[in-house]
Design an enzyme around this catalytic site. Structure first.
Site, PDB file in Angstrom:
ATOM      1  N   LYS A  92       0.804  -1.227   0.000  1.00  0.00           N
ATOM      2  CA  LYS A  92       0.000   0.000   0.000  1.00  0.00           C
ATOM      3  C   LYS A  92       0.836   1.275   0.000  1.00  0.00           C
ATOM      4  O   LYS A  92       0.430   2.297  -0.550  1.00  0.00           O
ATOM      5  CB  LYS A  92      -0.946   0.006   1.204  1.00  0.00           C
ATOM      6  CG  LYS A  92      -2.049  -1.045   1.127  1.00  0.00           C
ATOM      7  CD  LYS A  92      -3.053  -0.735   0.035  1.00  0.00           C
ATOM      8  CE  LYS A  92      -4.227  -1.715   0.039  1.00  0.00           C
ATOM      9  NZ  LYS A  92      -5.090  -1.534  -1.155  1.00  0.00           N
ATOM     10  N   GLU A 114      -9.819   5.974   2.845  1.00  0.00           N
ATOM     11  CA  GLU A 114     -10.650   4.908   3.392  1.00  0.00           C
ATOM     12  C   GLU A 114      -9.719   3.744   3.673  1.00  0.00           C
ATOM     13  O   GLU A 114      -8.657   3.642   3.068  1.00  0.00           O
ATOM     14  CB  GLU A 114     -11.722   4.490   2.382  1.00  0.00           C
ATOM     15  CG  GLU A 114     -11.274   3.464   1.323  1.00  0.00           C
ATOM     16  CD  GLU A 114     -10.212   4.001   0.362  1.00  0.00           C
ATOM     17  OE1 GLU A 114     -10.127   5.238   0.206  1.00  0.00           O
ATOM     18  OE2 GLU A 114      -9.457   3.190  -0.208  1.00  0.00           O
ATOM     19  N   SER A 381       1.607  -9.720  -0.656  1.00  0.00           N
ATOM     20  CA  SER A 381       1.317  -8.281  -0.637  1.00  0.00           C
ATOM     21  C   SER A 381       1.476  -7.623   0.725  1.00  0.00           C
ATOM     22  O   SER A 381       1.690  -6.422   0.817  1.00  0.00           O
ATOM     23  CB  SER A 381      -0.082  -8.038  -1.184  1.00  0.00           C
ATOM     24  OG  SER A 381      -1.021  -8.810  -0.462  1.00  0.00           O
TER      25      SER A 381
END
Lengths: 399, 271
Positions: A92, A114, A381
């Site tokens: 991210k 969000e 991830s």
């Protein structure tokens, strides 16, 4: 066909994507689009972005040959792209680094985001804190409960975490509230969307900030194995880690590309978050894409053990790639993901995020069917520290 | 029963013409269809007309009303918990048309229920039911061509929003596609917030009037007769939503009707 350039000038990927927003957002989206067009090819912007990724995030992330896991399964060689080793613990951060640079260039003073699992929230709070900008993160009440550690991390980083009590109290509802905030504060606010969904230019922009994952992986596998992988695999919620890994390989015909959606309690139960495998096309959150919606077009509540995959939509580019059959989609249930979580922990000493565990689980099933000379790359991830409470609870342990 | 195309085509146009002659402004109340049940919606619609409503804007319930504040969001939720589907909303209008053939009805909502039904079927059923205009909040003109084509075949107006953030170029683009009337959003925000920048509103509306001859309705921040009176001086119609919808947060339907009557009359008198 050039799969890397499906998008048209107004943000459509074939029948998918676009910009389905209330009129108030058209102007800030135009502003964002123009800024992004200007900077995406700007040498000094790219240099700054790459520099941040190298020295702050810790890129390139390793491409690790999971020897023990491969041996245990006895099939194709499994490589893991170690996005879990990035600063803040997931892919991210690649995107938030890019978007905060853009926000600063645009002179915005307030950041909103969000978050589902909290990884995007933490990554946003991190870059906002460093840029000394006010930061508000919307998070579903349900997710706040299951991701308490990340909530506290965001608070430590100076972000305000706003609990969202509407709907299923998860990622979808957090996105609704963040959109409402943006509509009401467009003059000073930059909305850092965490996935490859939303109105144009977000799906394209977030993908571009994440595509470094695949670019590195390709270089690394060529260096280590001198051959392109037989298959690449990633979990798909909104799809940012998947697009990040897939993009660079889209035109490599010899590489199969597989997206793994959250099967929840099983596709047949309806309690899942697998819109491509078992949903239908519709419009939500600014784009046309595959959605979990009922026969009357109402969005239905999703279920996944992993908060980051618990979302009823998916990025429009992935919908299009599914439609074109360039990316194959499958699903992994909660319990299969949990088993993979334990397997990777045991055999490789790596605790994966529950999201990534879906990709690991499918990779293990898939590798078993393949010859030993085949290579697959799985996007790991994120790391699983945030999920240890969920796992402990499953085992009846209180920590 | 199917209303004659000729009367339907002119319902919105006729109304604004008539009001202009009377030097009056249109009062457009908004309610969410199925809030309190579909039968109650019919009662409310009738009462609204009796108390001065010129056009009725009917919200189509959606699970994720992204441009709405909490009052209207809850109304969507209540309507959905009554299992109100798009098809039921269209049937409600059909029923209303058996007792009222002159009050224009505008459907306001979000695109996904229409996507699910299919645009053509939606347009056909809306035409049959007696819908006069369709306003989809998350469908800007760029994405509207397909739906517009089907709506035009049924002589249904497509209504677009113009906001304080719409540029001159964009106003031109929207006005080129719009029909019926222009819905001007008076705040930078979601429904139910307060109007804050009256000067900007006046400026923007001047710009719109230079671009189009279509009537202009103002909405999103009008809470009471005072706001209505104030905003009516700039436009041809005022939309009142949250202040009416807020009354529905009770099971006492007589009380809801009483409050609706009172506020409607006050706004009617002020405009």
């Amino acid at each position: 066909m050039d799969y890397k350039n499906i998008i048209d000038t107004t943000g459509h990927f074939g029948n998918f994507g676009g910009s389905f927003v209330a009129e108030t957002l058209t102007q800030p989206l135009d502003e964002l689009k123009n800024a992004y067009q200007k900077y995406k090819n700007d040498k000094s912007f790219i240099k700054e972005f790459k520099n941040e990724l190298k020295h702050y995030v810790g890129r390139p992330s390793p491409l690790y040959y999971a020897k023990n896991l491969t041996k245990k399964i006895g099939g194709a060689k499994i490589y893991l792209k170690r996005e879990d080793l990035n600063h803040t613990g997931a892919h991210k951060i690649n995107n938030t680094i890019g978007q905060i640079l853009l926000a600063k260039k645009m002179g915005k003073t307030r950041i909103i985001a969000e978050t589902g699992a909290g990884q995007h929230g933490v990554a946003t709070a991190t870059v906002a804190s460093r840029a000394n900008l006010e930061c508000v993160v919307y998070m579903g009440e349900e997710d706040i409960k299951r991701q308490a550690v990340n909530v506290y991390r965001m608070k430590l980083l100076g972000a305000k975490v706003v609990p969202v009590k509407s709907g299923s109290k998860t990622l979808k509802d957090a996105l609704n509230e963040a959109m409402k905030d943006w509509v009401s504060n467009i003059d000073n606010t930059f909305y850092i969307i965490g996935t490859v969904a939303g109105p144009h230019p977000y799906p394209q922009m977030v993908r571009d900030f994440q595509k470094i994952i695949g670019e590195e992986a390709k270089e690394q596998i060529m260096e280590q194995e001198k051959i392109l992988p037989y298959a690449i695999i990633a979990c798909v919620g909104g799809g940012s880690n998947a697009m990040g890994l897939f993009y660079e390989f889209l035109n490599d015909k010899e590489t199969k590309i597989i997206g793994v959606e959250a099967g929840g309690r099983g596709l047949e139960t309806g309690q899942h978050a697998a819109p491509i495998c078992a949903g239908k096309i519709g419009v939500l959150h600014g784009n046309r894409t595959y959605l979990m919606s009922d026969e009357n077009g109402q969005i239905i509540e999703t279920h996944s053990i992993s908060a980051g995959l618990d979302y009823p939509g998916v990025g429009p580019e992935l919908s299009c790639l599914a439609h074109l059959k360039r990316v194959k989609f499958t699903s992994i249930n909660d319990d299969e993901a949990v088993r993979a979580f334990f397997d990777l922990t045991k055999y490789e000493g790596i605790i994966p995020a529950l999201e990534s565990s879906h990709a690991i689980a499918y990779a293990m099933q898939y590798a078993k069917k393949l010859d030993k000379d085949k290579i697959i790359i799985v996007n790991l991830s994120g790391r699983g520290d945030k999920d240890i409470h969920t796992i402990a609870e499953l085992k009846g342990i209180k920590i | 029963m199917q209303p004659l195309i000729s009367t339907k085509m002119s319902r919105i146009k006729n109304l604004f013409k008539k009001l202009k002659n009377e030097r009056k402004k249109a009062f457009i109340p908004y309610i969410v269809a199925g809030d309190g049940g579909l039968d109650f919606s019919l009662t409310v619609m009738t009462e609204l007309v009796q108390n001065g409503a010129d056009i009725i804007e009917l919200g189509v319930p959606f699970s994720d009303p992204m441009a709405d504040g909490s009052i209207i969001s809850y109304a969507h939720k209540r309507a959905l918990s009554n299992n109100t589907k798009l098809i039921n909303v269209l049937n409600l209008i059909k029923k209303f048309r058996t007792i009222n053939q002159h009050t224009p009805i505008i459907l306001m909502g979000y695109l996904n229920p229409l996507e699910s039904m299919g645009y053509q079927k939606f347009a056909n059923l809306s035409g049959d039911a007696g819908v006069d205009g369709v306003l989809m909040v998350d469908m800007p003109p760029e994405e509207s061509s397909q739906l517009q084509k089907y709506l035009q075949e049924k002589q249904i107006d497509i209504i677009f929003l113009i906001t304080l953030t719409s540029t001159k170029k964009r106003i031109q683009k929207i006005c080129n596609k719009a029909s019926g009337f222009i819905y001007f959003v008076s705040i930078k925000g979601i429904t139910g917030e307060k109007i804050s920048d009256e000067i900007a509103i006046e400026e923007k509306i001047k710009q719109i009037k230079k671009t189009t001859a279509l009537p202009i309705a103002i909405g999103f921040g009008i809470k009471n007769a005072n706001d209505a009176k104030n905003m009516a001086q700039y436009a041809d119609a005022v939309v009142v939503g949250s202040s009416l919808v807020k009354f529905f947060d009770t099971t006492d339907q007589q009380k809801i009707l009483q409050q609706i009557r009172k506020l409607s009359m006050q706004i009617r008198e002020a405009t």
